[in-house]
Design a protein around this motif. Structure first.
Motif, mmCIF file in Angstrom:
data_model
loop_
_atom_site.group_PDB
_atom_site.id
_atom_site.type_symbol
_atom_site.label_atom_id
_atom_site.label_comp_id
_atom_site.label_asym_id
_atom_site.label_seq_id
_atom_site.Cartn_x
_atom_site.Cartn_y
_atom_site.Cartn_z
ATOM 1 N N ASP A 18 16.131 -18.943 1.003
ATOM 2 C CA ASP A 18 15.140 -19.277 1.344
ATOM 3 C C ASP A 18 14.534 -18.267 2.704
ATOM 4 N N VAL A 19 16.009 -18.333 3.521
ATOM 5 C CA VAL A 19 15.521 -17.749 5.195
ATOM 6 C C VAL A 19 16.294 -16.640 4.741
ATOM 7 N N ILE A 20 16.246 -14.894 4.619
ATOM 8 C CA ILE A 20 17.859 -14.249 5.450
ATOM 9 C C ILE A 20 16.868 -14.418 7.266
ATOM 10 N N VAL A 21 18.168 -14.320 7.302
ATOM 11 C CA VAL A 21 17.673 -14.104 9.015
ATOM 12 C C VAL A 21 19.156 -12.710 9.544
ATOM 13 N N LEU A 45 23.027 -12.241 8.997
ATOM 14 C CA LEU A 45 23.879 -11.205 8.674
ATOM 15 C C LEU A 45 23.393 -9.899 10.215
ATOM 16 N N GLU A 46 24.559 -9.817 10.062
ATOM 17 C CA GLU A 46 24.841 -9.640 11.540
ATOM 18 C C GLU A 46 25.648 -7.849 11.229
ATOM 19 N N ARG A 47 25.524 -6.925 12.343
ATOM 20 C CA ARG A 47 25.181 -5.574 11.890
ATOM 21 C C ARG A 47 26.540 -5.037 12.503
ATOM 22 N N GLU A 48 27.079 -5.885 13.864
ATOM 23 C CA GLU A 48 28.190 -6.313 14.563
ATOM 24 C C GLU A 48 29.069 -7.135 14.248
ATOM 25 N N ASP A 49 29.544 -7.602 15.114
ATOM 26 C CA ASP A 49 30.606 -8.848 14.839
ATOM 27 C C ASP A 49 29.245 -9.728 16.237
ATOM 28 N N PHE A 50 29.799 -11.342 15.653
ATOM 29 C CA PHE A 50 28.672 -12.555 16.654
ATOM 30 C C PHE A 50 29.073 -12.476 17.928
ATOM 31 N N ASP A 178 29.211 -25.061 8.034
ATOM 32 C CA ASP A 178 29.728 -26.447 7.827
ATOM 33 C C ASP A 178 27.989 -26.794 7.042
ATOM 34 N N HIS A 179 26.540 -26.963 7.161
ATOM 35 C CA HIS A 179 25.524 -26.974 6.744
ATOM 36 C C HIS A 179 25.422 -26.448 5.306
ATOM 37 N N GLY A 180 25.949 -25.432 5.152
ATOM 38 C CA GLY A 180 25.494 -24.721 3.217
ATOM 39 C C GLY A 180 24.875 -23.055 3.343
ATOM 40 N N ALA A 181 25.065 -22.897 5.400
ATOM 41 C CA ALA A 181 24.613 -21.222 5.705
ATOM 42 C C ALA A 181 25.420 -20.689 5.031
ATOM 43 N N VAL A 182 25.573 -18.729 4.699
ATOM 44 C CA VAL A 182 26.285 -18.322 4.527
ATOM 45 C C VAL A 182 26.401 -17.339 5.803
ATOM 46 N N ALA A 183 26.848 -17.154 6.231
ATOM 47 C CA ALA A 183 26.763 -15.784 7.918
ATOM 48 C C ALA A 183 28.224 -14.511 7.448
ATOM 49 N N VAL A 222 13.621 -12.986 8.876
ATOM 50 C CA VAL A 222 13.774 -13.604 10.532
ATOM 51 C C VAL A 222 14.361 -12.346 10.620
ATOM 52 N N ASN A 223 13.395 -11.969 11.914
ATOM 53 C CA ASN A 223 14.411 -11.058 12.507
ATOM 54 C C ASN A 223 14.410 -11.676 13.760
ATOM 55 N N ALA A 224 15.446 -11.319 14.724
ATOM 56 C CA ALA A 224 16.184 -12.198 15.481
ATOM 57 C C ALA A 224 17.037 -11.193 16.346
ATOM 58 N N THR A 225 16.887 -9.772 16.336
ATOM 59 C CA THR A 225 18.291 -9.258 16.667
ATOM 60 C C THR A 225 18.049 -9.446 18.108
ATOM 61 N N GLY A 226 17.411 -9.824 19.254
ATOM 62 C CA GLY A 226 17.036 -9.471 20.340
ATOM 63 C C GLY A 226 16.487 -8.034 21.322
ATOM 64 N N ILE A 227 17.721 -7.320 21.636
ATOM 65 C CA ILE A 227 17.300 -5.884 22.118
ATOM 66 C C ILE A 227 17.040 -5.391 20.645
ATOM 67 N N PHE A 228 18.122 -5.270 19.685
ATOM 68 C CA PHE A 228 17.263 -4.836 18.774
ATOM 69 C C PHE A 228 16.153 -5.014 18.045
ATOM 70 N N THR A 229 15.002 -5.943 18.725
ATOM 71 C CA THR A 229 14.266 -6.216 18.111
ATOM 72 C C THR A 229 12.814 -5.141 17.404
ATOM 73 N N ASP A 230 12.678 -4.434 17.648
ATOM 74 C CA ASP A 230 11.841 -3.097 17.914
ATOM 75 C C ASP A 230 12.512 -1.942 16.801
ATOM 76 N N GLU A 231 13.666 -2.645 15.767
ATOM 77 C CA GLU A 231 14.557 -0.878 15.784
ATOM 78 C C GLU A 231 14.210 -2.143 14.587
ATOM 79 N N ILE A 232 13.803 -2.751 14.106
ATOM 80 C CA ILE A 232 14.270 -4.190 13.164
ATOM 81 C C ILE A 232 12.321 -3.537 12.397
ATOM 82 N N ARG A 233 11.381 -3.982 13.190
ATOM 83 C CA ARG A 233 10.134 -4.068 13.331
ATOM 84 C C ARG A 233 9.546 -2.340 12.678
#
Length: 525
Positions: A18-21, A45-50, A178-183, A222-233
């Motif tokens: 449904d949603v990939i973050v 999905l996180e490129r480095e560590d959380f 805990d609520h079913g997401a995969v990270a 969903v693009n939630a990459t903070g300082i790297f936002t424009d890279e994903i856009r």
């Protein structure tokens, strides 16, 4: 949270998510929690560590933002004060009240700041942490005996929130799971997938540890990459305009003796336009922060020499024992993902601290800006948009009253394992089963070996850096102590992962190179 199980679940899924973050910081984790608790299938999905980036490098405050009140941004302050209260309600093991004193050295400061902080109290309403009040000179020094006494007239005391940022982030990831997401950490997105009409309908990601590629479909990305936002856009649109204007802030960590007691100092006006804080945190003193525009974002930014001098000089104006370079136990640098539209050129303090949601022509949903305190509201807003965009079931948000993983009441924040909340008992059980894991890893820091084992087994830590920077806060509190701890941590991790001595030695070498940047040896001019 076991990484092998997460990867297995990614491999097994044949239906679109449904949603990939994309992004495993505060914003991405918040979106994952919100979406998962509404019943949606979620992959983060996180490129480095959380929390590798901005989300582990904050001023450690959950606050409304006194400075934003002075700027007239009342709506942002009210929203943040409400979210501050909700966060303490839902994560009392990680968020607690801290008293701040604004010292007064001029006749006009007491009435000026006193009135402003009364308004701050009023805006908090039922979510308030306590009432502000004027202090006499003697009362001010009773709370802050290390404050500079020359010319001191008194102070104003008010209440705000404090937290451990990367620990909260790990607990948010755990809540989503805990609520079913995969990270997945160490799983960079290298490409956005599009359907025949040019709309984003998935991603291609890679497991950095094995180079395995995953082609993943989603109803919303969903693009939630903070300082790297424009890279994903720009993966979706190579011509996308720049949204983020990064701003760098540094914090110096000193011994607890520079700020005895549990009261913090807030200096509302400094020469660079930012508020300066001196805060008791994990039995140390954190002093910061600066506001320096930079051109490019990075995971490990270096402090500028002028920033170091600014913080030391400003702190020296208010502390009776002026800190010197040799007193700095660690220095950490964070980058704020400020939204570019509407700000003055070259002046990041004028840029928006509000969050912005942007949907580009390909249907990529971007959330950027905001602040740690308002992560929950940002996530709610984002998922509401995702529901419309992805034609998902119209499920209501439930995070207002959602206990965050580890929820435990009546915990003393100064206890060694307090930040683990209800997980602390299991860590103590690990130490009980293997008494050698109960040993303290360094005399200057409270961390025990069992925390390393727990981080590897249950919190997806993959390296010495993950453990010493973000699962514990050793690197941020005392870089030299963290360097001394690294060989023991590497040995413990090697045993957990079935790695050899050469792996452990490489881990120590890599960590030591990184840790040098947290001392004052490496700076930029």
């Amino acid at each position: 949270m076991k990484r092998e199980e997460m990867i297995a679940r990614v491999r097994e899924r044949s239906e679109p998510w449904d949603v990939i973050v994309i992004g495993g910081g505060a914003t991405g984790a918040g979106v994952a929690v919100d979406a998962a608790t509404r019943g949606f299938s979620v992959l983060l999905l996180e490129r480095e560590d959380f929390a590798k980036g901005t989300s582990s490098r904050s001023t450690k405050l959950v606050h409304g933002g006194v400075r934003y009140l002075e700027q007239g941004n009342v709506s942002l302050v009210m929203e943040a004060l409400k979210e501050r209260g909700i966060l303490r309600q839902n994560a009392p093991h990680l968020v607690h009240d801290v008293q701040f004193v604004v010292p007064n050295y001029s006749w006009w400061e007491a009435p000026f700041y006193g009135i402003g902080l009364k308004i701050y109290d009023l805006l908090a309403g039922k979510y308030g942490f306590g009432k502000s009040e004027l202090l006499s000179r003697e009362e001010t020094l009773e709370r802050l005996p290390t404050l500079r006494q020359d010319g001191l007239r008194g102070g104003v005391i008010y209440h705000d929130g404090q937290f451990d940022d990367s620990r909260l982030l790990i607990h948010l990831i755990a809540t989503a799971v805990d609520h079913g997401a995969v990270a997945l950490n160490y799983a960079p997105v290298i490409e956005l997938q599009k359907d025949a009409d040019g709309f984003v309908d998935g991603v291609i990601a890679v497991d950095s540890e094995t180079s395995e590629r995953f082609t993943l479909q989603a109803r919303v990305v969903v693009n939630a990459t903070g300082i790297f936002t424009d890279e994903i856009r720009r993966m979706a649109d190579k011509q996308a305009d720049t949204m983020v204007a990064p701003s760098q802030g540094i914090h110096l960590v000193l011994d607890r003796s520079f700020l005895r007691g549990n009261t913090a100092v807030m200096v509302p006006h400094t020469s660079d336009g930012r508020v300066l804080f001196a805060i008791p945190w994990h039995e140390h003193t954190v002093v910061g922060t600066t506001d320096t525009p930079i051109e490019h974002a990075s995971y490990e930014p270096l402090p500028f020499e002028q920033e170091i001098e600014f913080v030391l000089e400003t702190a020296s104006e208010y502390l009776s024992w002026p800190p010197k370079r040799e007193d700095v136990l660690s220095i950490y640098v964070g980058i704020r993902p400020l939204v570019k539209a509407g700000g003055e050129a070259g002046k990041t303090s004028a840029l928006s601290r509000d969050h912005t949601i942007h949907i580009d022509q390909s249907g990529l949903l971007t959330i950027v800006g905001g602040k740690w305190t308002t992560y929950r509201h940002m996530a709610e807003d984002t998922v509401n948009h995702a529901i419309t965009l992805g034609k998902l079931a119209d499920s209501p948000c439930v995070t207002h009253d959602l206990h965050i993983h580890g929820y435990a009441e009546n915990i003393d924040p100064h206890e060694g394992l307090a930040v683990y909340g209800s997980d602390a008992e299991q860590i103590l059980q690990v130490a009980k089963e293997r008494p050698e894991l109960a040993k303290q890893l360094h005399p200057d820091l409270p961390y025990i070996a069992a925390e390393v084992v727990w981080a590897a087994r249950m919190e997806m830590a993959r390296s010495v850096e993950d453990v010493l920077a973000r699962r514990t806060r050793a690197l941020f509190l005392n870089a030299h102590a963290a360097i001394a701890m690294a060989p023991d941590v590497a040995s413990l991790l090697a045993a957990e992962f079935g790695k050899d001595k050469a792996w452990a030695e490489t881990e120590v070498k890599n960590f030591n190179q990184l840790a040098e940047q947290y001392t004052l040896q490496k700076t930029e001019v």
